[in-house]
Design an enzyme around this catalytic site. Structure first.
Site, short mmCIF file in Angstrom:
data_model
loop_
_atom_site.label_atom_id
_atom_site.label_comp_id
_atom_site.label_asym_id
_atom_site.label_seq_id
_atom_site.Cartn_x
_atom_site.Cartn_y
_atom_site.Cartn_z
N GLU A 149 -9.88 5.79 7.15
CA GLU A 149 -8.45 6.11 7.15
C GLU A 149 -8.06 7.40 6.42
O GLU A 149 -7.15 8.10 6.86
CB GLU A 149 -7.67 4.95 6.51
CG GLU A 149 -7.77 3.63 7.27
CD GLU A 149 -7.30 2.47 6.41
OE1 GLU A 149 -8.03 2.08 5.47
OE2 GLU A 149 -6.20 1.97 6.66
N ARG A 179 0.83 -1.20 0.00
CA ARG A 179 0.00 0.00 0.00
C ARG A 179 0.87 1.26 0.00
O ARG A 179 0.51 2.27 -0.60
CB ARG A 179 -0.99 -0.01 1.17
CG ARG A 179 -2.03 1.09 1.09
CD ARG A 179 -3.18 0.90 2.08
NE ARG A 179 -4.23 0.06 1.54
CZ ARG A 179 -5.31 0.50 0.89
NH1 ARG A 179 -5.51 1.81 0.70
NH2 ARG A 179 -6.22 -0.34 0.42
N1 MTE Z 1 -12.24 5.38 14.41
C1 MTE Z 1 -12.29 5.10 15.74
N2 MTE Z 1 -13.04 5.90 16.53
N3 MTE Z 1 -11.59 4.07 16.27
C2 MTE Z 1 -10.81 3.26 15.49
O1 MTE Z 1 -10.19 2.31 16.00
N4 MTE Z 1 -9.97 2.77 13.23
C3 MTE Z 1 -9.67 3.33 11.91
C4 MTE Z 1 -10.91 3.99 11.32
N5 MTE Z 1 -11.51 4.88 12.28
C5 MTE Z 1 -10.73 3.53 14.09
C6 MTE Z 1 -11.50 4.61 13.59
C7 MTE Z 1 -9.18 2.35 10.95
S1 MTE Z 1 -7.54 1.94 10.98
C8 MTE Z 1 -9.99 1.80 10.00
S2 MTE Z 1 -9.37 0.74 8.83
C9 MTE Z 1 -11.43 2.07 9.96
O2 MTE Z 1 -11.85 2.97 10.98
C10 MTE Z 1 -12.17 0.76 10.09
O3 MTE Z 1 -13.53 0.90 10.13
P1 MTE Z 1 -14.44 1.08 8.80
O4 MTE Z 1 -13.96 0.10 7.79
O5 MTE Z 1 -15.79 0.78 9.30
O6 MTE Z 1 -14.25 2.49 8.37
MO1 MOS Z 2 -7.21 0.00 9.43
S1 MOS Z 2 -5.17 0.26 9.49
O1 MOS Z 2 -7.10 -0.82 7.87
O2 MOS Z 2 -7.40 -1.30 10.53
#
Ligand code: MTE
Ligand code: MOS
Length: 807
Positions: free
Chosen positions: A728, A319
């Site tokens: 992200e 990535r």
């Molecule tokens: N937001 C919160 N509040 N807590 C989290 O741990 N993880 C992030 C993001 N936002 C996270 C977050 C990461 S690394 C990812 S990949 C995505 O949320 C995962 O959730 P989604 O696929 O539902 O967006």
């Molecule tokens: Mo998010 S780094 O893809 O869990």
């Protein structure tokens, strides 16, 4: 508009509702895995025996003294493992190692009646080791040629020739830090053995199916004998994508061997010293520009610091390579990637998953080169944007290049960029010791797992006889609001009020074979599956309602809990009545839904294909003020416009943008992860093991004036109800702050000063950048225009095909 993306009238998606568990979060009633301990009888507690050597061979392990400690019930060692002694999917991660690979590596675990008994038992275990030479820094590993995994190469065009033909060629290098996840809830698992030897593990995991698989292989069971549930996580941020598995397996092994429930929760310093972090990287690069400042070529070698085992390092590196272009068209590209093997925790996923690291390289290059090229940084960036029709270096067309431009222009406009740039210049002209700067940076981030197979989701939707709805889906909740969005998707798809729908926790016996909730794809994948399940149910209910309403089934509409035909003013039937009637007519009221993202393909050996369904975009402008005596700074104002498609849940999305941005600012400016690299007994020790030494962003680091909006008219054809992923991408909006700090430091020097800035750009780092600018030293850019370009990087080796898990 596609059937997937089309929104019905009266949609519940798109309304601004609070997080589904907000009230529970703020009242303390929300249950996390460790809260279950008090509700479980006869729980044993697990404590690790950590060995404090960066690298050593275990020559003796004596557990008897631990058993003499009151309250100690059992010590778990490698000899106890009935299945495979490995915590990962690559089989390079012994769960009970006989070689200590990093400072703090756990070699065995003690189970006690109380946590204190287990801790004292662990202290009593005698471990003898023979120290081995260790590699702690990425530079040491490069020097020793200690690499692991595949060494991918991303290539397009003839880089040598393009560099030779370039009007300007620069080269440089940068090494930048990783990041500790610092989720509020540390890693936790609670395992029980059911009747018949089946295992039930509650785990704070982003990937319950993989936790299930690892528990099964460690215990020598089949997946059908292991169930994993994740109630919710107090943050995951990628840190719980791979790392929970081994810990869950320890708890499960303990439960199997003792017949009692086992709880394993890492305390903060154990979590920091034992579990993986964001990969730091080292990059060497050579870049070409034409006379107008357009990028002509990029030749780079990225070396990630993988730590002791592979974990997710290969997909993270992939990535990074796929995001080194960020938003910019670079005609000729050659990027080599490799993973250093160091005696550190096994570095892992962290929000952005290598994307931020790749993008840092190009943003750093543009920020460093702009003054030397004599072009304003924002103009240099804008000039290099992709145009519609151009392709990324891996061959994916950039179809929405115009959308990024629209986002950029909106920030310039609503952020008053031109006027404020003039104000900043005026301020700086009148201020000797305090300087300001305003910088703007773009984000283009690919959505989907690079690993194509992961782009599938599942859901289970139950409609009960009383018309109430219960949904389960394959995604996990870590605060990001996925469950909120899934409730909204179900209510929209069934045409019932949000209050009609409830959501049950994620479990592998409800929805099997799920992907990690990662790569920001949770809502895309599980939303598609929830919608699919609802549509199956509605197709059946339409037949039932059609008879009642005397209209063709195709004309039946469900909205707001009322069922009607197309004709305005026609008869209506309440949702509950249709459901009841369907039950008595023996019509199935529940469905399993499935979704797979169409149109993806990726050749990981050639690094070519269309791995992403679409790109998410965002633009941020940040204004900072730097004190020249101390390097201390303030973020005065931030303007963000972010593209989430047609938002599924605007409050959730704004929260994700704000949170992601601030977490990115933490990575780039505050969080200074330090490993002891000097020779001596502490070599390899993490010296930043708690909040007292590891500076996290808090309210005081919030921009004083923070303006976030979502891009309007941003419908996305390829995703559920026209939305886009959000989790992200906003993290990378924080480059605006780093670039503003660079520009502010430059303002202390003569016009045209180019500045090297360390990452993280802590006040100390900014101070040294200011000093260098003042002394007229400038950036360490080598103008390689006259020299033949140096080939960089190792020979090509194809990426490992065994990539089983990634985003
Ligand atoms: N937001 C919160 N509040 N807590 C989290 O741990 N993880 C992030 C993001 N936002 C996270 C977050 C990461 S690394 C990812 S990949 C995505 O949320 C995962 O959730 P989604 O696929 O539902 O967006
Ligand atoms: Mo998010 S780094 O893809 O869990």
């Amino acid at each position: 508009m596609s059937a997937l993306s089309q929104r019905p009238a009266g949609a519940v998606v798109g309304t601004a509702v609070p997080h589904e568990a907000a009230a529970l979060h703020v009242t303390g009633l929300a249950l996390y895995t460790d809260d279950l301990v008090g509700r479980t009888k006869d729980v044993l507690h697990a404590w690790p025996v950590q060995v404090m050597h960066a690298h050593a061979r275990v020559t003796a392990l004596r557990t008897d003294p631990a058993l003499a400690v009151p309250g100690v019930v059992r010590v778990l060692t490698g000899a106890d493992v009935p299945g495979v002694n490995d915590a990962g999917v690559k089989h390079d991660e012994p769960l009970f190692p006989d070689e200590v690979m990093f400072y703090g590596h756990a070699v065995c675990w003690v189970l006690g009646e109380t946590l204190e008994a287990a801790r004292l038992g662990a202290e009593a275990v005698e471990v003898e080791v023979e120290p081995l030479p260790a590699l702690v820094t990425v530079r040491e590993a490069i020097e020793a040629e200690a690499f692991q995994g595949g060494q991918p190469r991303l290539e397009r065009g003839d880089v040598e020739q393009a560099l030779t033909a370039s009007a300007h060629v620069f080269s440089g290098e940068i090494e930048f830090a990783g990041q500790e996840h610092f989720y509020l809830e540390t890693h936790c698992a609670l395992a029980l053995v059911d009747e018949n030897g089946q295992v039930f593990v509650q785990s704070s995991t982003q990937h319950p199916s993989e936790t299930q698989e690892i528990v099964a292989h460690v215990l020598g069971l089949t997946s059908s004998e292991v169930t994993v549930q994740c109630l919710r996580m107090g943050g995951g941020f990628g840190g719980k994508e791979m790392q929970p598995h081994g810990l869950a397996a320890i708890a499960a092994l303990g439960a199997r061997l003792t017949g009692r429930p086992v709880r394993l929760r890492l305390n903060r310093s154990q979590d920091i010293t034992m579990t993986g972090k964001r990969h730091g990287f080292h990059a060497r690069w050579q870049v070409g520009f034409d006379d107008e400042g357009r990028l002509t070529a990029l030749d780079a070698t990225l070396t990630s610091d993988g730590g002791w085992s592979l974990d997710l390092s290969e997909p993270v590196l992939a990535r990074a390579l796929c995001h080194i272009d960020n938003a910019y068209w670079i005609p000729a590209v050659r990027v080599n990637g490799r993973i250093a093997r160091t005696n550190k925790t096994s570095q892992t996923a962290f929000r952005g998953f290598g994307g931020p690291q790749g993008m840092l390289v190009i943003e750093d290059i543009l920020g460093r080169c702009a003054p030397t090229l004599g072009i304003d940084p924002h103009e240099l960036r804008r000039r290099n944007f992709y145009a519609v029709g151009q392709e990324t270096p891996y061959g994916q067309p950039v179809r929405q290049a115009d959308r990024l431009l629209r986002t950029w222009d909106q920030v310039l406009d609503t952020g008053d960029f031109a006027a404020r740039t003039a104000e900043v210049a005026a301020f700086n002209a009148g201020s000797l010791h305090v300087k300001r700067a305003l910088a703007i940076t773009p984000v283009k981030f690919g959505i989907s797992f690079n690993f194509t197979a992961f782009n599938q989701g599942g859901a289970l939707v139950h409609v009960y006889k009383d018309g109430s709805v219960l949904i389960t889906h394959g995604g996990t909740e870590m605060g990001q609001g996925l469950h909120t969005k899934m409730l909204q998707v179900a209510a929209t798809a069934l045409g019932v009020p949000l209050s009609r729908v409830r959501l049950a926790p994620t479990r592998t016996d409800k929805v099997p074979n799920t992907s990690a909730t990662a790569a920001s794809s949770g809502a895309d994948l599980n939303g598609g599956a929830v919608k699919n399940a609802c549509e199956q149910i509605l197709a059946r209910l339409s037949q039932v309602a059609a008879e009642q309403l005397h209209v063709p089934a195709a004309d039946v509409r469900f909205s707001g809990g009322v069922v009607r035909g197309l004709a305005p003013g026609g008869p209506t039937v309440p949702w509950e009545d249709v459901v009841r009637l369907a039950y008595f007519s023996r019509v199935q009221l529940w469905a399993a839904g499935y979704y797979r993202t169409e149109g993806l393909h990726w050749d990981s050996a050639a690094m070519r294909g269309e791995p992403f369904k679409y790109f998410a975009h965002g633009v941020a402008a940040a204004e900072v003020e730097v004190d020249g005596f101390t390097g201390a700074y303030r973020v005065r104002r931030v303007d963000i416009v972010h593209d989430v498609g047609d938002s599924l849940s605007p409050l959730v999305d704004i929260g994700q943008v704000e949170g992601g941005f601030v977490q990115g600012v933490g990575w780039l400016t505050l969080e200074d992860l330090r490993w002891e690299d000097r020779e001596g007994p502490n070599r390899g020790r993490i010296s930043t093991q708690s909040a007292s030494t590891y500076k996290l962003p808090s309210f005081s680091e919030m921009p004083e004036d923070f303006r976030v909006s979502l891009l309007e008219s941003a419908h996305e054809e390829g995703a559920v109800f026209g939305s886009k992923a959000v989790g992200e991408p906003p993290l990378m909006l924080a480059f605006s702050v780093r670039e503003a700090l660079r520009q502010a430091a430059a303002a202390f020097g003569p016009a045209g000063t180019a500045v090297d800035l360390a990452s993280p750009a802590t006040p100390e780092a900014v101070f040294w950048a200011v000093e260098a600018a003042r002394s007229g030293e400038g950036a360490h850019l080598r103008d390689g225009g006259e020299q033949p370009p140096q080939p960089t990087g190792p020979p090509i080796r194809p990426t490992s095909e065994r990539v089983l898990s990634e985003s």
